[in-house]
Design a protein around this motif. Sequence first.
Motif, PDB file in Angstrom:
ATOM      1  N   ASN A 225      -5.032 -11.236  -8.846  1.00 16.29           N
ATOM      2  CA  ASN A 225      -6.169 -11.928  -9.456  1.00 16.29           C
ATOM      3  C   ASN A 225      -7.483 -11.204  -9.181  1.00 16.29           C
ATOM      4  OD1 ASN A 225      -4.685 -14.051 -10.600  1.00 16.29           O
ATOM      5  ND2 ASN A 225      -4.661 -15.172  -8.672  1.00 16.29           N
ATOM      6  N   ASP A 226      -7.591 -10.607  -7.987  1.00 18.45           N
ATOM      7  CA  ASP A 226      -8.817  -9.899  -7.621  1.00 18.45           C
ATOM      8  C   ASP A 226      -9.037  -8.644  -8.458  1.00 18.45           C
ATOM      9  OD1 ASP A 226      -9.305 -11.766  -5.702  1.00 18.45           O
ATOM     10  OD2 ASP A 226      -8.558 -10.568  -4.026  1.00 18.45           O
ATOM     11  N   SER A 347      -7.697 -15.016 -15.908  1.00 15.98           N
ATOM     12  CA  SER A 347      -7.046 -14.940 -14.602  1.00 15.98           C
ATOM     13  C   SER A 347      -6.999 -16.332 -13.983  1.00 15.98           C
ATOM     14  CB  SER A 347      -7.809 -13.992 -13.670  1.00 15.98           C
ATOM     15  OG  SER A 347      -9.036 -14.576 -13.267  1.00 15.98           O
ATOM     16  N   GLU A 348      -6.127 -16.485 -13.007  1.00 17.64           N
ATOM     17  CA  GLU A 348      -6.013 -17.775 -12.318  1.00 17.64           C
ATOM     18  C   GLU A 348      -7.331 -18.146 -11.656  1.00 17.64           C
ATOM     19  OE1 GLU A 348      -3.555 -19.251  -8.479  1.00 17.64           O
ATOM     20  OE2 GLU A 348      -2.333 -18.495 -10.133  1.00 17.64           O
ATOM     21  N   ARG A 349      -8.009 -17.150 -11.102  1.00 19.65           N
ATOM     22  CA  ARG A 349      -9.290 -17.411 -10.442  1.00 19.65           C
ATOM     23  C   ARG A 349     -10.323 -17.916 -11.447  1.00 19.65           C
ATOM     24  NH1 ARG A 349     -11.528 -13.293  -6.108  1.00 19.65           N
ATOM     25  NH2 ARG A 349      -9.860 -14.374  -5.018  1.00 19.65           N
ATOM     26  N   GLU A 350     -10.365 -17.308 -12.630  1.00 20.78           N
ATOM     27  CA  GLU A 350     -11.310 -17.753 -13.657  1.00 20.78           C
ATOM     28  C   GLU A 350     -10.994 -19.174 -14.105  1.00 20.78           C
ATOM     29  OE1 GLU A 350     -12.407 -13.523 -15.865  1.00 20.78           O
ATOM     30  OE2 GLU A 350     -10.544 -14.551 -16.366  1.00 20.78           O
ATOM     31  N   GLN A 352      -9.745 -21.531 -12.358  1.00 20.92           N
ATOM     32  CA  GLN A 352     -10.112 -22.495 -11.330  1.00 20.92           C
ATOM     33  C   GLN A 352     -11.617 -22.537 -11.074  1.00 20.92           C
ATOM     34  OE1 GLN A 352      -7.724 -24.701  -9.296  1.00 20.92           O
ATOM     35  NE2 GLN A 352      -7.230 -24.328 -11.428  1.00 20.92           N
ATOM     36  N   ALA A 353     -12.288 -21.410 -11.296  1.00 21.96           N
ATOM     37  CA  ALA A 353     -13.710 -21.327 -10.964  1.00 21.96           C
ATOM     38  C   ALA A 353     -14.593 -22.002 -12.009  1.00 21.96           C
ATOM     39  CB  ALA A 353     -14.124 -19.867 -10.805  1.00 21.96           C
TER      40      ALA A 353
END
Length: 476
Positions: A225-226, A347-350, A352-353
């Motif tokens: 993800n990073d 992405s998973e981070r996007e 959730q953010a």
Amino acid sequence: MATYNPREIEKKWRNHWEKHQIYKVSNESDLPKFYVLDMFPYPSGSGLHVGHPLGYIASDIFARYKRMKGFNVLHPMGYDAFGLPAEQYAIQTGIHPAKATEQNIARYREQLENIGLSFDWSREVQTCDPKYYKWTQWIFLQIFNHYYCNDTNKAQPITALVEHFEKEGNANINAATSQESTFTAAEWAAMSPKEKADTLMNYRLGYQKVGYVNWCEALGTVLANDEVKDGVSERGGHPVEKKAMMQWSLRITAYAERLLNDLNDVEWSESLKAMQRNWIGRSEGAQIFFNIEDTDEQIEVYTTRPDTIFGATFMVLAPEHPLVEKLTTPEHNKTITDYKKYVNSRSERERQADVKEVTGAFTGSYAFNPVTGRNLPIWISEYVLLDYGTGAIMAVPSDDERDQAFAKKFDLPIIDVVDKSKYPDATLQDKKGVMINSGFLDGMEVPDAINAANAKIESMGIGKKRINYKLRDANF
């Protein structure tokens, strides 16, 4: 007075340290042991950047402090020289990765020595060295050939599990597993070699499963993800999409309770321990099954607030949930397909953010609220992740910010089920208040209502009380 010449002074003492092996550590010592480990740098062609010494100097100060306090301090250094960065550097420069890595490591070693860090260079490692990664392979084989026994609270050989299957099947096995069905010893004996291998994969600590990954076609690899930003790879800016792929996983979730409990025994700050506890994310709640209109399928959810089930007015599945295709009606097929394409670029981070902007699509199908009998429209949205919980939620917009934002955007009902007037400082997430509009729970304080709801759910046969963790198995 003699002039201070740092170049000469530093060279003199570096030579002294090297000649007398000042920082070489013996395994044979009566002193208490202390281990200081830095994150190994990737040896790029550009050499060290300012972020490297920022961390290394801090850890070196601590290593020196512990030596002066009488500890036998092991402070090694190495190089994370495998993987995508080395491959990309070779492609860009035309230099063979083995040669480029060797040259870059020599440059890094020179720079690190010039800083004067107190590493034990006799223990230097390179992750691309067969003498090093053979132990990575050995460790993986140990993980692959073991399962986690909940009775002994530790890993046990997979051979012991096979022996148990041969005698009794799996009915009495208390293990960390993704195996859902039970089988007898006779049924185990009748399985083909492939069926046995697939069954054991559900128990192994290192196992294979189909999961959604960040796939970059141009780089020909899966990205963390990073390494993904705004739908493209951080390295090279190539398009990235979510793709179902067979991948290896480590069943770290089997150790969740041990990881949590053992935080009491480590010498960390309370703030760091709090971060770790939040990362592990232990919660007590309920597993609930919702029937679906015109099908025998059910949607399984996990919720920490079973008391709010009377306020559930819709359901949300992760776009990757296996039921989505079955539940999408013909008139909603294009909308669902287009939405899934959009989610695949995120992405998973996007996902959730981005808490302020909610997106989603209606499948055209409905579930039933098991306590009210109301129809619950089934939606998909990126804010629900397949690998967290069950990949599905019962949405209670009166008591969850994202559910509320979703309901307001798509004009879905909001039913208040908790009166917080007695607790003016309580937030939506706080388990405080008196139940309203909730049938048999009306008038109860939230903690009592949670217990009563759990009991009702179990008596109705639609679920059971369960402990869950935010921690997920590690994929690679």
